[in-house]
Scaffold this active site. Structure first.
Site, short mmCIF file in Angstrom:
data_model
loop_
_atom_site.label_atom_id
_atom_site.label_comp_id
_atom_site.label_asym_id
_atom_site.label_seq_id
_atom_site.Cartn_x
_atom_site.Cartn_y
_atom_site.Cartn_z
CB THR A 118 -0.91 -0.20 1.21
OG1 THR A 118 -1.77 1.87 0.90
CG2 THR A 118 -0.34 0.12 2.64
CB CYS B 42 -3.31 5.65 6.89
SG CYS B 42 -4.66 6.32 6.52
CG HIS C 111 -4.44 1.73 3.69
ND1 HIS C 111 -3.65 2.08 2.43
CD2 HIS C 111 -4.65 3.09 4.71
CE1 HIS C 111 -3.17 3.68 2.66
NE2 HIS C 111 -4.00 4.52 3.78
#
Lengths: 162, 209
Positions: free
Chosen positions: A22, A28, A45
């Site tokens: 990702t 995040c 994620h």
């Protein structure tokens, strides 16, 4: 070797020899899980700490730590991983902007996400064996299912594997 | 799927575009005053996009950008960002200070970017506040230079509480001149989903749902 990519609030499970990545994690968290015998690896994620923050009844489970981490575990088990062997590594949870910008609860979302992911893993009994969290910089992560190594890349920093 | 975003028709989009034009137009003229160059403003676009597409739209998750970010509260709330590519940020610093930044961005360089963002965002907020008749309470703008995805996903996290997509008002603000060639600065306005109703009401436009 193929490379699967997950976006914000998404999750994917892959197996050896593939990897899953990702890009551009800020506040995040990329929660990675790995079963070293079957060499099955997964990545979610996560964007926000708790589904209690959701203002809508229906929501994407991958978006919140308390729902995204169980979602990934479920996907791992369905893919054939053994719960007793699954371990987790996490990265992200940065504070992208300095405090002083007001709305401190919003600005502190990174550390809150980190804590929430750890709590969610603990609740499920999944050991957290490595982390690369905090700071104030973005991260791209990639989990390699041949080794279970979790690679972290950041602008102007050495590549790191945990 | 979550569905916390209001449904907007063509007229709503026109109204939002006008809000964006007024804000960005004022920002462009303020920036022109700061830089002493002409500043072009590209027509504002209004888009409803899933989070991951917003990141792609900004140039890709890993693309390094300089961003000044402000959260605003008051009668309407949301995030506003001034985003410029790293090459353009360097050119901007060179234009203002005359110094070439060859070994990363200097402290002076960060100040130039911060100040540019302050002026762009501050003047945009002022114009929007006058147009809408609302008092907007912006936080102190803060600067980050990092991956676009890292910065944008953070600024979408509040909207993430209600939706998986955001309505984004986007304006290009590009200082002219050879010294500032290449790429465009972007002003992204990301109102919280709950703010659209109030915004339209203030302008006498109806919204359902």
């Amino acid at each position: 070797m193929a490379n699967a990519r997950v976006g914000i609030a998404e999750a994917a499970v892959v197996r050896n020899p593939d990897s899953v990545t990702t890009l551009g994690l800020g506040s995040c968290i990329g929660v990675a899980m790995f079963d070293s015998v079957n060499r099955i690896g997964g990545l979610v994620h996560v964007m926000l700490p708790s589904s209690s923050l959701s203002k809508t009844k229906d929501f994407n489970a991958g978006k919140f730590a308390d729902t995204g981490v169980p979602l990934l575990l479920d996907m791992m088990l369905k893919a054939g991983a053994s719960k007793a062997r699954i371990v987790a590594k996490i990265a992200g949870g940065a504070q992208m902007f300095a405090i002083g910008g007001g709305g401190d609860s919003v600005l502190r979302i990174g550390p809150q996400n980190t804590d929430a992911c750890k709590a969610a893993l603990k609740k499920l009994g999944i050991p957290l064996i490595a982390e690369e969290t905090g700071g104030n910089h973005g991260r791209t992560v990639e989990l390699f299912c041949d080794s279970g190594e979790y690679e972290i890349r950041a602008i102007g920093k050495e590549k790191k594997r945990i | 799927m979550s569905n916390g975003m209001p449904r907007l028709d063509a007229m709503h989009l026109d109204v939002l575009r006008e809000v964006g034009n007024i804000g960005a137009g004022n920002a462009a003229s303020a920036l022109s005053g700061l830089l002493g160059t002409r500043v072009d403003m590209k027509v504002t676009r209004v888009m409803s996009m899933p989070f991951n597409e917003i990141v792609d739209f900004a140039g890709g998750a890993e693309t390094p950008v300089a961003t000044v970010y402000t959260r605003f509260d008051g009668s309407i709330a949301g995030n506003i960002l001034f985003v410029i590519g790293i090459d353009q940020a360097m050119a901007l610093i060179r234009h203002v200070t005359g110094a070439v930044e060859d070994d990363g961005i200097s402290e002076m360089g960060f100040s130039v970017l911060q100040e540019t963002g302050n002026i762009v965002i501050g003047s945009c907020m002022t114009a929007m506040s006058d147009f809408l008749g609302f008092e907007l309470l912006p936080s102190v703008p803060t600067l980050a230079v990092d991956m676009a995805g890292a910065i944008l996903s953070f600024s979408l996290s509040e909207i993430g509480r209600s939706a998986d997509e955001a309505i984004m008002i986007d304006a290009g603000i590009t200082p002219e001149g050879a010294s500032l060639s290449g790429g465009s600065g972007r002003l992204f306005l990301l109102p919280d989903p709950e703010s659209f109703g109030r915004m339209f009401a203030a302008l006498g436009v109806r919204i359902d749902g």
